[in-house]
Design an enzyme around this catalytic site. Structure first.
Site, PDB file in Angstrom:
ATOM      1  N   HIS A  87     -13.451 -31.020 -50.709  1.00 58.72           N
ATOM      2  CA  HIS A  87     -12.318 -30.912 -51.630  1.00 58.72           C
ATOM      3  C   HIS A  87     -12.116 -32.170 -52.464  1.00 58.72           C
ATOM      4  CE1 HIS A  87      -8.260 -28.591 -52.013  1.00 58.72           C
ATOM      5  NE2 HIS A  87      -8.648 -29.086 -53.166  1.00 58.72           N
TER       6      HIS A  87
ATOM      7  N   SER B 226      -7.507 -25.509 -62.652  1.00 61.48           N
ATOM      8  CA  SER B 226      -6.364 -25.575 -63.563  1.00 61.48           C
ATOM      9  C   SER B 226      -6.842 -25.513 -65.020  1.00 61.48           C
ATOM     10  CB  SER B 226      -5.551 -26.857 -63.321  1.00 61.48           C
ATOM     11  OG  SER B 226      -4.263 -26.765 -63.881  1.00 61.48           O
ATOM     12  N   PRO B 227      -7.702 -24.525 -65.347  1.00 59.91           N
ATOM     13  CA  PRO B 227      -8.321 -24.485 -66.682  1.00 59.91           C
ATOM     14  C   PRO B 227      -7.357 -24.176 -67.813  1.00 59.91           C
ATOM     15  CG  PRO B 227      -8.789 -22.452 -65.515  1.00 59.91           C
ATOM     16  CD  PRO B 227      -8.123 -23.371 -64.522  1.00 59.91           C
ATOM     17  N   LEU B 228      -6.175 -23.663 -67.495  1.00 59.33           N
ATOM     18  CA  LEU B 228      -5.220 -23.303 -68.540  1.00 59.33           C
ATOM     19  C   LEU B 228      -4.191 -24.397 -68.781  1.00 59.33           C
ATOM     20  CD1 LEU B 228      -4.627 -19.568 -67.542  1.00 59.33           C
ATOM     21  CD2 LEU B 228      -6.220 -20.474 -69.252  1.00 59.33           C
ATOM     22  N   GLY B 229      -4.419 -25.582 -68.218  1.00 56.52           N
ATOM     23  CA  GLY B 229      -3.481 -26.680 -68.401  1.00 56.52           C
ATOM     24  C   GLY B 229      -3.258 -27.000 -69.875  1.00 56.52           C
TER      25      GLY B 229
ATOM     26  N   TYR C 197      -4.264 -24.832 -49.187  1.00 56.69           N
ATOM     27  CA  TYR C 197      -3.381 -24.094 -50.087  1.00 56.69           C
ATOM     28  C   TYR C 197      -2.328 -23.369 -49.248  1.00 56.69           C
ATOM     29  CZ  TYR C 197      -6.841 -24.889 -53.797  1.00 56.69           C
ATOM     30  OH  TYR C 197      -7.690 -25.449 -54.707  1.00 56.69           O
TER      31      TYR C 197
END
Length: 299
Positions: free
Chosen positions: A128, A208-211, A53
């Site tokens: 990863h 990315s749970p709010l995609g 990152y």
């Protein structure tokens, strides 16, 4: 803040995905540190990072070092904070993502992460992404060696399918504690992996749970056929007087007691809002409505 179990640890039911603090569009360091501190103030005890990152081709490990600085500068107790990091990917100057899962590379990456985080052992270390050029058992075997050496305390895998999860479990046993796959209103193809995690008692960490609700650096272009704010998540949010992001996280938490979302945040207000999702209870009718609304997928 409500809590859930990750291995033998008790962690916050919502974590912080720290990636936005170090990649393209990242905030300045002052705001980045304030975002991590706001998460801690809100009771968040799971911080998710990775050595990859960082900006393309520059500052490898930027996010891990940032997390270490944020924890060191925090005025409160951080003894119950679990830092989860990952190894096996890279970000070259072209802005893409590489995958290198050789045991030598993973062990060297873990050593470097240890130094950047300033700890004796990494709380949770995750592969990863499986490397198609390296036998999966060899990559997971490197995690087992790191566990045996005491350099990591718990292990996880990311971006895997059900078969690979079971193979990792066969190698690591109870020391495999988590699976981190993409899952959101817009991307739901990890339903089988979520079910396997529930079966095996593994924490499922949706990245990315709010995609479909909030845009991130990994989201594609918006759906031109859908008006902003027209999803069922927005409608339920209006019923509760909360943000659609909170509704999204509450929906994920209702999927299984093993789910621990790790929403990203680039400002303190965002993570404070996300943390409040653990107090939101959705009705059966609302959950059914949300299950049917596959955001971003055209009929």
């Amino acid at each position: 803040m409500r809590h859930r179990t990750l291995g033998d640890l008790r962690v916050s039911a919502v974590g912080l995905g720290a990636m936005p603090l170090s990649v393209e569009g990242r905030p300045d360091e002052r705001r980045a540190l304030a975002t991590v501190h706001a998460a801690l103030d809100a009771g968040v005890t799971l911080l998710d990072t990775a050595d990859s990152y960082h900006l393309p081709g520059a500052e490898p490990g930027h996010n891990e070092a940032l997390i270490a600085r944020a924890l060191a500068a925090y005025g409160g107790d951080t003894s119950d904070v679990l830092v989860a990091t990952k190894g096996g990917r890279g970000r070259p100057a072209d802005g893409g993502w590489t995958v290198t899962g050789s045991p030598r590379r993973l062990k060297a990456a873990a050593e470097a992460s240890l130094k950047r985080l300033g700890v004796d052992a990494i709380g949770l270390y995750q592969l990863h992404k499986p490397d198609p050029a390296v036998p999966f058992e060899e990559s997971v075997g490197a995690l087992r060696e790191l566990l045996d050496e005491g350099k990591i305390r718990l292990a996880g895998v990311s971006n895997t399918d059900t078969g690979l999860i079971r193979r990792a479990r066969a190698i690591l046993g109870d020391r495999l504690v988590s699976v981190q796959n993409r899952y959101s209103p817009a991307v739901r193809d990890s339903e089988p992996e979520l079910r396997v995690c529930a079966e095996l008692g593994l924490a499922f960490l949706p990245w990315s749970p709010l995609g479909g609700i909030s845009r991130s650096s990994l989201d594609g272009p918006p759906d031109p056929d859908r008006e902003p704010g027209s999803t069922a998540f927005h409608a339920v949010a209006r019923e509760h007087g909360v943000s659609p992001q909170q509704v999204c996280l509450a929906w994920l938490l209702a999927k299984s007691p093993t789910v621990i979302p790790i929403p990203g945040a680039g400002r303190p207000e965002s993570i404070r809002d996300s943390a409040r999702a653990t107090d939101l209870t959705l009705t059966t009718a609302q959950l059914t409505l949300l299950d049917r609304d596959v955001v971003g997928v055209r009929p």
